[in-house]
Design a protein around this motif. Structure first.
Motif, mmCIF file in Angstrom:
data_model
loop_
_atom_site.group_PDB
_atom_site.id
_atom_site.type_symbol
_atom_site.label_atom_id
_atom_site.label_comp_id
_atom_site.label_asym_id
_atom_site.label_seq_id
_atom_site.Cartn_x
_atom_site.Cartn_y
_atom_site.Cartn_z
ATOM 1 N N ILE A 158 0.832 -1.212 0.000
ATOM 2 C CA ILE A 158 0.000 0.000 0.000
ATOM 3 C C ILE A 158 0.865 1.260 0.000
ATOM 4 N N TYR A 159 1.907 1.252 0.821
ATOM 5 C CA TYR A 159 2.794 2.409 0.939
ATOM 6 C C TYR A 159 3.489 2.712 -0.396
ATOM 7 N N ASN A 160 4.061 1.686 -1.009
ATOM 8 C CA ASN A 160 4.753 1.883 -2.286
ATOM 9 C C ASN A 160 3.779 2.221 -3.422
ATOM 10 N N ALA A 161 2.579 1.602 -3.356
ATOM 11 C CA ALA A 161 1.580 1.876 -4.393
ATOM 12 C C ALA A 161 1.134 3.344 -4.337
ATOM 13 N N LEU A 162 0.951 3.885 -3.131
ATOM 14 C CA LEU A 162 0.546 5.281 -2.996
ATOM 15 C C LEU A 162 1.633 6.223 -3.503
#
Length: 443
Positions: A179-183
């Motif tokens: 989620i962090y990298n996708a955002l």
């Protein structure tokens, strides 16, 4: 009203803002929740020993991040609602957002700085003056480069979000990292899409401006042409008005003083006849009066001739048109047939000049625009009017548009209270009907 391109860009900016504030709130909220969990599980000492740095009051950081995010949404809504047209006010909103963004980035220990890309994209859209755009772009670019987490940790001790993620279970760590990298990736991708949309929109605006400039050039050319035609029309109208006035004065002199002197001369001649051939003082006086009256008639005719200098020598209408036809045939090398019924009528000079010009303009159009080789000019007398028909074997035209020549023909006919029609049949045809005002025959 916003264009379609601007609406599309605005939607992308909204998406960037949603991604950025969501990321900041999730990071600050996640750090706050994990910190509370560490304290509740009495693992603070172990966590501190493994971490390079720890944040301050995580709850306060979360609250400030939420408030700042609300401020970003409010300022962007006001800016995109078209209520703010002043560049200075918009620039102030950017300054407020920029300061809040830097504070949020520092409080999050530089684990996310994508919000600066959102400001950078906003500046490209909303700032009109180049000096303001340059200031914001330079500030956003430098700030983005120098707030990168990997660069900042080389100089100061800051915590890494990965240290808090590792507190979670292994399966949960994978989801959170994703989620962090996708955002972060979505922030960069939306920024690239926004830049592409801006470039495309600018190109469309440039193309529209080029097309508008072309239309303005055409309109300017048409306006100049119309001004030239108007000047020529005004000159013709002024000349016709002058001719009418001079003719009116000539008629007044001829019909009043001229007729009076003519009657007086006739009366004196009658008196001379009654006096007989004997040279008496009375006969001598009558001869003198007769001579003076006839000289007066000559003076009247000279005055009328000065008002209409071409009147004594000018050709009648039929002869003038014949001369025009012969000259045109000789100069242009075309075959022109002139058919004229017995029209022994005398018109006012303005009427004759208008009829003559109509024939002349029609011949010119047939040769110049129609490339005609054969032209027929017919003048015929109708009841109370004369008719003109000029028919050529030229190329004609699919759609008759009133250019300079045709408009002048129509204007001349209208001034004489007549009617004119144009047709394209086996060439081009001009038909005009002009009412007769005067029925005096040529002498």
């Amino acid at each position: 009203m916003k264009s379609i391109g601007n609406l599309k860009i605005n939607k992308i900016l909204e998406l960037m803002l949603i991604i950025s504030v969501t990321t900041m709130i999730l990071i600050s909220g996640f750090v706050w929740i994990i910190t509370v969990r560490i304290i509740d599980m009495h693992e603070a000492k172990l966590f501190i020993s493994r971490s390079v740095s720890i944040p301050g009051n995580t709850m306060h950081i979360f609250i400030f991040t939420v408030i700042s995010s609300i401020c970003f949404i409010v300022t962007f809504s006001v800016r995109s609602s078209n209520r703010l047209n002043g560049t200075y006010i918009i620039f102030v909103t950017f300054i407020i957002e920029f300061i809040l963004e830097l504070i949020c980035i520092i409080l999050l220990n530089f684990n996310y700085n994508g919000i600066l890309l959102w400001t950078f994209a906003n500046a490209l859209i909303y700032l009109k003056k180049n000096k303001y755009i340059s200031i914001v772009i330079v500030a956003a670019t430098v700030s983005y480069l120098f707030t990168t987490h990997d660069l900042v940790k080389l100089f100061i001790n800051i915590y890494d979000i990965s240290a808090y993620i590792r507190v979670c279970s292994t399966s949960l760590q994978t989801v959170i990292f994703f989620i962090y990298n996708a955002l972060n990736l979505m922030t960069v991708v939306s920024f690239i899409l926004c830049c592409i949309s801006i470039i495309v929109n600018k190109e469309e605006i440039i193309e529209k401006n080029i097309e508008l400039n072309k239309q303005l050039e055409i309109a300017n050319f048409d306006l100049q042409k119309a001004n030239i035609e108007l000047e020529r029309s005004l000159m013709d109208n002024a000349r016709l008005a002058e001719i009418r006035e001079r003719n009116r004065i000539a008629r007044e002199i001829h019909d009043t003083l001229g007729h009076t002197l003519t009657g007086l001369a006739a009366g004196i001649d009658a008196c001379i006849a009654l006096a007989g051939d004997e040279k008496t003082p009375l006969r001598n006086q009558l001869d003198l009066l007769s001579k003076v009256s006839r000289n007066g008639i000559k003076d009247i005719r000279m005055s009328v001739s000065s008002l209409r200098p071409d009147a004594p020598d000018r050709l009648n209408l039929e002869s003038a048109i014949k001369e025009l036809v012969e000259n045109t045939k000789r100069v242009a090398g075309v075959n022109i047939i002139f058919n004229c019924e017995d029209i022994n009528l005398k018109f006012d000079e303005d009427e004759e000049m208008a009829i003559y010009r109509i024939v002349q303009e029609s011949l010119t159009n047939s040769i110049r625009h129609g490339n005609a080789k054969n032209i027929e000019v017919m003048v015929k007398k109708n009841f109370g009017s004369i008719g003109l028909i000029i028919h050529d074997d030229g190329i004609g035209c699919e759609k008759i548009e009133s250019g300079f020549g045709l408009r002048h023909i129509r204007e001349r006919v209208n001034m004489l209270k007549g009617q004119v029609n144009f047709r394209s049949e086996n060439g081009f045809i001009v038909e005009a009907m002009i009412p007769i005002r005067w029925g005096e025959e040529y002498g």
